[in-house]
Design a protein around this motif. Structure first.
Motif, PDB file in Angstrom:
ATOM      1  N   MET A 194       0.825  -1.204   0.000  1.00  0.00           N
ATOM      2  CA  MET A 194       0.000   0.000   0.000  1.00  0.00           C
ATOM      3  C   MET A 194       0.861   1.257   0.000  1.00  0.00           C
ATOM      4  N   SER A 195       0.640   2.126  -0.977  1.00  0.00           N
ATOM      5  CA  SER A 195       1.283   3.440  -0.926  1.00  0.00           C
ATOM      6  C   SER A 195       0.404   4.368  -0.093  1.00  0.00           C
ATOM      7  N   THR A 196       1.024   5.265   0.650  1.00  0.00           N
ATOM      8  CA  THR A 196       0.240   6.146   1.515  1.00  0.00           C
ATOM      9  C   THR A 196       1.021   7.394   1.910  1.00  0.00           C
ATOM     10  N   HIS A 197       0.264   8.470   2.177  1.00  0.00           N
ATOM     11  CA  HIS A 197       0.805   9.661   2.829  1.00  0.00           C
ATOM     12  C   HIS A 197       0.402   9.690   4.306  1.00  0.00           C
ATOM     13  N   ASN A 198      -0.419   8.715   4.709  1.00  0.00           N
ATOM     14  CA  ASN A 198      -1.029   8.719   6.029  1.00  0.00           C
ATOM     15  C   ASN A 198      -0.081   8.105   7.063  1.00  0.00           C
ATOM     16  N   LEU A 199       0.947   8.863   7.440  1.00  0.00           N
ATOM     17  CA  LEU A 199       2.019   8.314   8.286  1.00  0.00           C
ATOM     18  C   LEU A 199       1.567   7.860   9.674  1.00  0.00           C
ATOM     19  N   PRO A 200       0.539   8.486  10.309  1.00  0.00           N
ATOM     20  CA  PRO A 200       0.111   7.960  11.614  1.00  0.00           C
ATOM     21  C   PRO A 200      -0.316   6.498  11.577  1.00  0.00           C
ATOM     22  N   MET A 201      -0.765   6.024  10.414  1.00  0.00           N
ATOM     23  CA  MET A 201      -1.183   4.628  10.297  1.00  0.00           C
ATOM     24  C   MET A 201      -0.016   3.672  10.507  1.00  0.00           C
ATOM     25  N   LEU A 202       1.200   4.138  10.218  1.00  0.00           N
ATOM     26  CA  LEU A 202       2.363   3.262  10.348  1.00  0.00           C
ATOM     27  C   LEU A 202       2.606   2.861  11.794  1.00  0.00           C
ATOM     28  N   ASP A 203       2.232   3.747  12.730  1.00  0.00           N
ATOM     29  CA  ASP A 203       2.360   3.422  14.145  1.00  0.00           C
ATOM     30  C   ASP A 203       1.213   2.526  14.613  1.00  0.00           C
ATOM     31  N   LYS A 204       0.014   2.836  14.130  1.00  0.00           N
ATOM     32  CA  LYS A 204      -1.168   2.108  14.602  1.00  0.00           C
ATOM     33  C   LYS A 204      -1.254   0.700  14.030  1.00  0.00           C
ATOM     34  N   TYR A 205      -0.856   0.559  12.770  1.00  0.00           N
ATOM     35  CA  TYR A 205      -0.914  -0.747  12.100  1.00  0.00           C
ATOM     36  C   TYR A 205       0.474  -1.054  11.533  1.00  0.00           C
ATOM     37  N   PRO A 206       1.389  -1.522  12.365  1.00  0.00           N
ATOM     38  CA  PRO A 206       2.783  -1.692  11.943  1.00  0.00           C
ATOM     39  C   PRO A 206       2.931  -2.654  10.766  1.00  0.00           C
ATOM     40  N   GLY A 207       3.925  -2.382   9.955  1.00  0.00           N
ATOM     41  CA  GLY A 207       4.252  -3.246   8.833  1.00  0.00           C
ATOM     42  C   GLY A 207       5.669  -2.952   8.379  1.00  0.00           C
ATOM     43  N   ILE A 208       6.004  -3.455   7.231  1.00  0.00           N
ATOM     44  CA  ILE A 208       7.293  -3.171   6.603  1.00  0.00           C
ATOM     45  C   ILE A 208       7.154  -1.857   5.848  1.00  0.00           C
ATOM     46  N   VAL A 209       8.134  -0.978   5.974  1.00  0.00           N
ATOM     47  CA  VAL A 209       8.030   0.365   5.388  1.00  0.00           C
ATOM     48  C   VAL A 209       9.184   0.607   4.410  1.00  0.00           C
ATOM     49  N   TYR A 210       8.822   0.943   3.177  1.00  0.00           N
ATOM     50  CA  TYR A 210       9.789   1.373   2.178  1.00  0.00           C
ATOM     51  C   TYR A 210       9.546   2.844   1.859  1.00  0.00           C
ATOM     52  N   ARG A 211      10.634   3.593   1.713  1.00  0.00           N
ATOM     53  CA  ARG A 211      10.525   5.013   1.361  1.00  0.00           C
ATOM     54  C   ARG A 211      11.124   5.258  -0.019  1.00  0.00           C
TER      55      ARG A 211
END
Length: 233
Positions: A194-211
């Motif tokens: 999933m591509s996203t600008h919604n960075l608070p979701m990264l804390d609430k629903y952790p996953g693997i993050v690519y930038r």
């Protein structure tokens, strides 16, 4: 490994937007792609379902298909194993929710009316929209339309869901519900990218993050989740 890219160059209109991409996805992984507008997020996702071709790279494999050699006639079978979700929903506005979902199943080879109806009921229940079967898209809120788009994406039990800014047009509460739903789907073994600008979701629903940044992509999972990249949650 569901998806494996090694040293892949991704082009948009003859311009290299991402250079030497190393990117991989495995069963049940929940993966975020972050980065500014124009950083290459959507271009990367489009290569996964062959909307953009890959011409340069050491390895580019999606669900056992070599994208460096794939033929046009082979792309529909690949897409049948992918669920694709767009920011603007892309529902057919001249027909009901039921008819939208029937259209996809019939187009992908389903014949039995009984099987079609049962599968539609299953996916609508999975996304909490079983009472909306006969509604027209314009009768639904943005969040409800996105739930139907997710139902459509999971009809053929895909191994990977690709979601391009699926919460971009939604209010924060509705966006939260959509990401929670996608996270639940990933727990069944379907990988979600999933591509996203919604960075608070990264804390609430952790996953693997690519930038995606400055023409490159990097795994920044540890920076956001305070865990080692690719370890089990």
């Amino acid at each position: 490994m569901f998806i494996e890219y090694k040293n892949v160059n991704i082009y948009q209109d003859d311009v290299c937007v991402l250079d030497k991409v190393d990117f991989h996805v495995d069963e049940g992984e929940f993966i975020y792609i972050i980065g500014h507008v124009g950083s290459g997020k959507s271009s990367l996702l489009k290569t996964l379902y062959c909307e953009l071709d890959i011409h340069e790279g050491e390895k580019a494999v999606v669900l056992e298909r070599d994208l460096l050699k794939i033929k046009r006639k082979e792309i529909p079978s690949l897409r049948k194993e992918l669920g694709i979700i767009f920011q603007d929903f892309q529902l057919l506005h001249d027909r009901s929710v039921d008819k939208n979902l029937q259209f996809v199943l019939k187009a992908t080879g389903w014949k039995s009316k009984k099987d079609i109806n049962e599968r539609i009921d299953e996916v609508l229940e999975a996304v909490g929209m079983q009472d909306m079967k006969q509604k027209m898209p314009y009768e639904l809120s943005g969040g409800e339309q996105q739930r139907i788009a997710i139902a459509r994406a999971i009809l053929n039990k895909p191994r990977v869901i690709i979601a391009d800014e699926p919460t971009g047009n939604l209010d924060p509460e509705t966006a939260d519900n959509i990401v929670s739903l996608l996270k639940q789907i990933s727990l069944t073994g379907t990988a979600v990218v999933m591509s996203t600008h919604n960075l608070p979701m990264l804390d609430k629903y952790p996953g693997i993050v690519y930038r995606c940044k400055d023409g490159a992509i990097s795994d920044v999972t540890a920076e956001y989740n305070k865990i080692s990249p690719h370890c089990e949650e």
